[in-house]
Design a protein around this motif. Structure first.
Motif, PDB file in Angstrom:
ATOM      1  N   ASN A  12      27.814  39.944  57.563  1.00  0.00           N
ATOM      2  CA  ASN A  12      28.598  39.764  58.779  1.00  0.00           C
ATOM      3  C   ASN A  12      29.971  40.429  58.726  1.00  0.00           C
ATOM      4  O   ASN A  12      30.583  40.655  59.767  1.00  0.00           O
ATOM      5  N   TYR A  13      30.464  40.723  57.521  1.00  0.00           N
ATOM      6  CA  TYR A  13      31.780  41.355  57.361  1.00  0.00           C
ATOM      7  C   TYR A  13      31.691  42.542  56.395  1.00  0.00           C
ATOM      8  O   TYR A  13      32.351  42.549  55.347  1.00  0.00           O
ATOM      9  N   PRO A  14      30.889  43.546  56.718  1.00  0.00           N
ATOM     10  CA  PRO A  14      30.655  44.652  55.783  1.00  0.00           C
ATOM     11  C   PRO A  14      31.852  45.586  55.586  1.00  0.00           C
ATOM     12  O   PRO A  14      31.872  46.329  54.617  1.00  0.00           O
ATOM     13  N   THR A  15      32.856  45.510  56.457  1.00  0.00           N
ATOM     14  CA  THR A  15      34.016  46.400  56.302  1.00  0.00           C
ATOM     15  C   THR A  15      35.208  45.692  55.665  1.00  0.00           C
ATOM     16  O   THR A  15      36.261  46.301  55.482  1.00  0.00           O
ATOM     17  N   SER A  16      35.037  44.419  55.323  1.00  0.00           N
ATOM     18  CA  SER A  16      36.122  43.682  54.660  1.00  0.00           C
ATOM     19  C   SER A  16      35.579  42.773  53.558  1.00  0.00           C
ATOM     20  O   SER A  16      36.218  41.792  53.186  1.00  0.00           O
ATOM     21  N   PHE A  17      34.419  43.125  53.027  1.00  0.00           N
ATOM     22  CA  PHE A  17      33.758  42.309  52.017  1.00  0.00           C
ATOM     23  C   PHE A  17      34.643  42.133  50.786  1.00  0.00           C
ATOM     24  O   PHE A  17      35.043  43.099  50.151  1.00  0.00           O
ATOM     25  N   LEU A  18      34.988  40.901  50.482  1.00  0.00           N
ATOM     26  CA  LEU A  18      35.778  40.522  49.299  1.00  0.00           C
ATOM     27  C   LEU A  18      37.195  41.094  49.281  1.00  0.00           C
ATOM     28  O   LEU A  18      37.812  41.201  48.220  1.00  0.00           O
ATOM     29  N   ASP A  19      37.726  41.436  50.447  1.00  0.00           N
ATOM     30  CA  ASP A  19      39.075  42.003  50.491  1.00  0.00           C
ATOM     31  C   ASP A  19      40.125  41.077  49.869  1.00  0.00           C
ATOM     32  O   ASP A  19      41.099  41.547  49.284  1.00  0.00           O
ATOM     33  N   ALA A  20      39.944  39.765  49.972  1.00  0.00           N
ATOM     34  CA  ALA A  20      40.918  38.837  49.388  1.00  0.00           C
ATOM     35  C   ALA A  20      41.038  39.038  47.878  1.00  0.00           C
ATOM     36  O   ALA A  20      42.127  38.946  47.320  1.00  0.00           O
ATOM     37  N   MET A  21      39.917  39.330  47.225  1.00  0.00           N
ATOM     38  CA  MET A  21      39.961  39.589  45.787  1.00  0.00           C
ATOM     39  C   MET A  21      40.784  40.851  45.510  1.00  0.00           C
ATOM     40  O   MET A  21      41.532  40.910  44.531  1.00  0.00           O
ATOM     41  N   GLY A  22      40.668  41.845  46.371  1.00  0.00           N
ATOM     42  CA  GLY A  22      41.480  43.056  46.245  1.00  0.00           C
ATOM     43  C   GLY A  22      42.956  42.770  46.443  1.00  0.00           C
ATOM     44  O   GLY A  22      43.814  43.337  45.748  1.00  0.00           O
ATOM     45  N   ILE A  23      43.266  41.879  47.376  1.00  0.00           N
ATOM     46  CA  ILE A  23      44.660  41.491  47.612  1.00  0.00           C
ATOM     47  C   ILE A  23      45.230  40.800  46.374  1.00  0.00           C
ATOM     48  O   ILE A  23      46.339  41.105  45.926  1.00  0.00           O
ATOM     49  N   LEU A  24      44.479  39.860  45.802  1.00  0.00           N
ATOM     50  CA  LEU A  24      44.941  39.175  44.586  1.00  0.00           C
ATOM     51  C   LEU A  24      45.108  40.163  43.427  1.00  0.00           C
ATOM     52  O   LEU A  24      46.059  40.064  42.648  1.00  0.00           O
ATOM     53  N   TYR A  25      44.191  41.123  43.328  1.00  0.00           N
ATOM     54  CA  TYR A  25      44.291  42.146  42.286  1.00  0.00           C
ATOM     55  C   TYR A  25      45.615  42.906  42.415  1.00  0.00           C
ATOM     56  O   TYR A  25      46.322  43.108  41.420  1.00  0.00           O
ATOM     57  N   ASP A  26      45.939  43.324  43.632  1.00  0.00           N
ATOM     58  CA  ASP A  26      47.191  44.062  43.848  1.00  0.00           C
ATOM     59  C   ASP A  26      48.402  43.207  43.496  1.00  0.00           C
ATOM     60  O   ASP A  26      49.359  43.702  42.895  1.00  0.00           O
ATOM     61  N   GLU A  27      48.351  41.930  43.852  1.00  0.00           N
ATOM     62  CA  GLU A  27      49.471  41.017  43.558  1.00  0.00           C
ATOM     63  C   GLU A  27      49.685  40.877  42.048  1.00  0.00           C
ATOM     64  O   GLU A  27      50.808  41.026  41.566  1.00  0.00           O
ATOM     65  N   VAL A  28      48.631  40.575  41.297  1.00  0.00           N
ATOM     66  CA  VAL A  28      48.804  40.345  39.856  1.00  0.00           C
ATOM     67  C   VAL A  28      49.068  41.649  39.108  1.00  0.00           C
ATOM     68  O   VAL A  28      49.794  41.647  38.113  1.00  0.00           O
ATOM     69  N   SER A  29      48.515  42.746  39.587  1.00  0.00           N
ATOM     70  CA  SER A  29      48.784  44.043  38.946  1.00  0.00           C
ATOM     71  C   SER A  29      50.258  44.403  39.089  1.00  0.00           C
ATOM     72  O   SER A  29      50.874  44.905  38.142  1.00  0.00           O
ATOM     73  N   ALA A  30      50.821  44.130  40.257  1.00  0.00           N
ATOM     74  CA  ALA A  30      52.243  44.410  40.490  1.00  0.00           C
ATOM     75  C   ALA A  30      53.130  43.567  39.572  1.00  0.00           C
ATOM     76  O   ALA A  30      54.259  43.967  39.262  1.00  0.00           O
ATOM     77  N   LEU A  31      52.612  42.432  39.115  1.00  0.00           N
ATOM     78  CA  LEU A  31      53.359  41.554  38.217  1.00  0.00           C
ATOM     79  C   LEU A  31      53.099  41.861  36.744  1.00  0.00           C
ATOM     80  O   LEU A  31      53.569  41.151  35.865  1.00  0.00           O
ATOM     81  N   GLY A  32      52.335  42.912  36.465  1.00  0.00           N
ATOM     82  CA  GLY A  32      52.116  43.353  35.093  1.00  0.00           C
ATOM     83  C   GLY A  32      50.981  42.670  34.360  1.00  0.00           C
ATOM     84  O   GLY A  32      50.881  42.754  33.141  1.00  0.00           O
ATOM     85  N   ALA A  33      50.096  41.997  35.084  1.00  0.00           N
ATOM     86  CA  ALA A  33      48.976  41.305  34.450  1.00  0.00           C
ATOM     87  C   ALA A  33      47.932  42.284  33.931  1.00  0.00           C
ATOM     88  O   ALA A  33      47.838  43.419  34.397  1.00  0.00           O
ATOM     89  N   ASN A  34      47.137  41.817  32.980  1.00  0.00           N
ATOM     90  CA  ASN A  34      46.020  42.572  32.424  1.00  0.00           C
ATOM     91  C   ASN A  34      44.744  42.007  33.045  1.00  0.00           C
ATOM     92  O   ASN A  34      44.257  40.963  32.619  1.00  0.00           O
TER      93      ASN A  34
END
Length: 160
Positions: free
Chosen positions: A89-111
């Motif tokens: 039902n959402y093929p153009t935004s599938f799991l985008d929230a996980m991508g958002i969290l990835y960007d947040e923690v990557s910006a904070l220097g996480a591994n």
């Protein structure tokens, strides 16, 4: 190993996945609404999970509490992500929230650890896909719920 699993969930599906992960690795589940900055920091492995809403946004509780994540010292912290979504039902935004969290923690220097294969999914695009892999455990409880147990176990075996 001390494992904290911080999640946001409305209908309970993502909460259920967090509980399943915790049971398999003796982790502690924490709803983002109740989490404190110390919960992000005081663990050996931090697992973050969120469903994706509609056009690709974080779950509401995550949006309301994102400053807790941003206030944590995550430099060098081992972090794994999981996301729940609906590829049909959402093929153009599938799991985008996980991508958002990835960007947040990557910006904070996480591994970030625990990338998974995109094979077996049928979607158009996802911000959670980087270099041909998902940035964490990808789950579709709507159309592929029968694969959840196997996917969780395989993912945890690569993390622990």
């Amino acid at each position: 190993m001390k494992i904290n699993i911080i999640f946001g969930s409305d209908g309970g599906a993502t909460r259920g996945v967090a509980a399943k992960i915790a049971a398999k690795c003796q982790g502690r589940t924490i709803d983002i609404k109740k989490a404190a900055v110390v919960d992000f920091e005081n663990c050996d492995l931090l697992v973050l999970g969120s469903p994706t809403y509609g056009d690709g946004t974080l779950q509401t509780d995550w949006e309301d509490n994102i400053d807790k994540l941003r206030g944590a010292n995550l430099k060098g912290k081992k972090i794994a992500l999981f996301g729940t979504g609906d590829q049909q039902n959402y093929p153009t935004s599938f799991l985008d929230a996980m991508g958002i969290l990835y960007d947040e923690v990557s910006a904070l220097g996480a591994n970030v650890v625990g990338f998974t294969d995109t094979k077996g999914f049928d979607y158009i695009e996802s911000t959670a896909e980087r270099d041909g892999q998902f940035v964490g455990l990808a789950l579709d409880l709507d159309t592929q719920s029968g694969m959840t147990e196997k996917r969780v176990s395989a993912w945890l075996s690569q993390l622990l």
